[in-house]
Enzyme design. Sequence first.
Site, PDB file in Angstrom:
ATOM      1  N   GLN A   1      -4.701  -5.268   6.972  1.00  0.00           N
ATOM      2  CA  GLN A   1      -5.607  -6.231   6.366  1.00  0.00           C
ATOM      3  C   GLN A   1      -5.594  -7.594   7.050  1.00  0.00           C
ATOM      4  OE1 GLN A   1      -7.782  -5.413   4.133  1.00  0.00           O
ATOM      5  NE2 GLN A   1      -7.008  -3.369   3.683  1.00  0.00           N
TER       6      GLN A   1
ATOM      7  N   HIS B   1       0.860  -1.190   0.000  1.00  0.00           N
ATOM      8  CA  HIS B   1       0.000   0.000   0.000  1.00  0.00           C
ATOM      9  C   HIS B   1       0.893   1.235   0.000  1.00  0.00           C
ATOM     10  CE1 HIS B   1      -2.830   2.976   1.693  1.00  0.00           C
ATOM     11  NE2 HIS B   1      -3.813   2.155   1.357  1.00  0.00           N
TER      12      HIS B   1
ATOM     13  N   LYS C   1     -10.961  -0.706  10.141  1.00  0.00           N
ATOM     14  CA  LYS C   1     -11.050  -1.919   9.334  1.00  0.00           C
ATOM     15  C   LYS C   1     -11.444  -3.134  10.174  1.00  0.00           C
ATOM     16  CE  LYS C   1      -7.541  -0.227   6.067  1.00  0.00           C
ATOM     17  NZ  LYS C   1      -8.389   0.041   4.888  1.00  0.00           N
TER      18      LYS C   1
ATOM     19  N   ASP D   1       2.809  -4.081   8.182  1.00  0.00           N
ATOM     20  CA  ASP D   1       1.541  -3.399   7.952  1.00  0.00           C
ATOM     21  C   ASP D   1       0.444  -4.435   8.167  1.00  0.00           C
ATOM     22  OD1 ASP D   1      -0.800  -2.387   6.896  1.00  0.00           O
ATOM     23  OD2 ASP D   1       0.047  -1.824   4.954  1.00  0.00           O
TER      24      ASP D   1
ATOM     25  N   CYS E   1      -4.646   2.378  -3.821  1.00  0.00           N
ATOM     26  CA  CYS E   1      -3.448   2.913  -3.169  1.00  0.00           C
ATOM     27  C   CYS E   1      -2.277   1.945  -3.333  1.00  0.00           C
ATOM     28  CB  CYS E   1      -3.701   3.208  -1.692  1.00  0.00           C
ATOM     29  SG  CYS E   1      -4.896   4.524  -1.421  1.00  0.00           S
TER      30      CYS E   1
END
Length: 411
Positions: free
Chosen positions: A202, A122, A225, A199, A365
């Site tokens: 997700q 991302h 999220k 990261d 993104c």
Amino acid sequence: MKDFSSLRNDFPILFQDVNDEPLVYLDNAATTQKPTQVLDVLRYYYEHDNANVHRGVHTLAERATKDYEASREKVRKFINAGETAEVLFTRGTTTGLNWLARSYGDAFVKEGDEIVISYMEHHSNIIPWQQLADRKGATLRYLSITDEGHLDMEEVEKVINKKTAIVSLAHVSNVLGVVNPIKEIAQLAHANDAVMIVDGAQSTPHMKVDVQDLDADFFAFSGHKMCGPTGIGVLYGKRKYLDAMEPVDFGGEMIDFVNLFDSTWKELPWKFEAGTPNIAGAIALGGAIDYLNEIGIENIHQYEQELVDYVLPKLQNIEGVTIYGPQDVASHTGVIAFNIDGVHPHDLATALDMEGVAVRAGHHCAQPLMKYLNVPATARASFYFYNTKADADRLIFAIEATKEFFKDGLI
């Protein structure tokens, strides 16, 4: 296991019509919807406990502070951090990664060092490292992706070397839906004296995350999220690194003593949290964690895989549909990026919206990944636990109808 079909009732927003069709919300990788239980936490705070934290001795301030710090402990348990001092509240994943590039990166990365990321990242896990490399005279190196959408592990073993200072990777790709082998890569990074940054935007909402088992040095994720509010996130960091790092934001709340020409900082975690924080957001994030824990994160993961097992083969059987990322359902999360031959993704998403099906279209993104895949953009359907097989059927129906619509030249 929870009755997942009944959980939809906790999400009032799902019960509406869009373009005269019942809403099917499949843009969960961008943001998830909020259950009534989380909305009630927000409302209760503002109606009963609204006060600044850590600064007052009156009853409202003490209640707000207690709930705010209780949420920090809930986060600690949720990701299995070693202590609450290692849990920093941020505005989201993007803020956490930027803090790391500015604080850890500026202090410990030097000219000639290498920063390793991948083509599937991302923008939030690309641009801060681009800027750091420019500032410090370091080199940014990209890991390649196999035809199946996995990181090329043979290349990983060659690229990460004694020049590597930072390895920063997505736990789960927001486009390819692949889970990266973070634990294995962390071992390789540490063998070369590099730090491992993850990261987790997700992954954290969808599967069990154990930062100590992963041996991640830093791990960032976002509340919105995972059924929480927007504007709140978390940066986990090992104490040994956080102690050695300087804050990025300065002002109230994070100080110990302020003199005319110098100042000292509070201890962890508060030295990084300048100003009035997103108190309501942090408390509601704790509420979201309570909600996910009640369902069971392992149950959520299993249920979502059942949805993928159901919908991915149906998509694969539609002629003219290209799916990006792993084609094997066992290797694919609920993030599914795809295109239809001859139909621009934006037109596809607009057509699906006319059927009440909300998907994302664009570069997500992840422009370097789009260039790597040699496509300008994709459509993306992303599932969460409040979605159903009926939602998947509506998606398939809408795609087939859209395909026929464009095939017949009715535009």
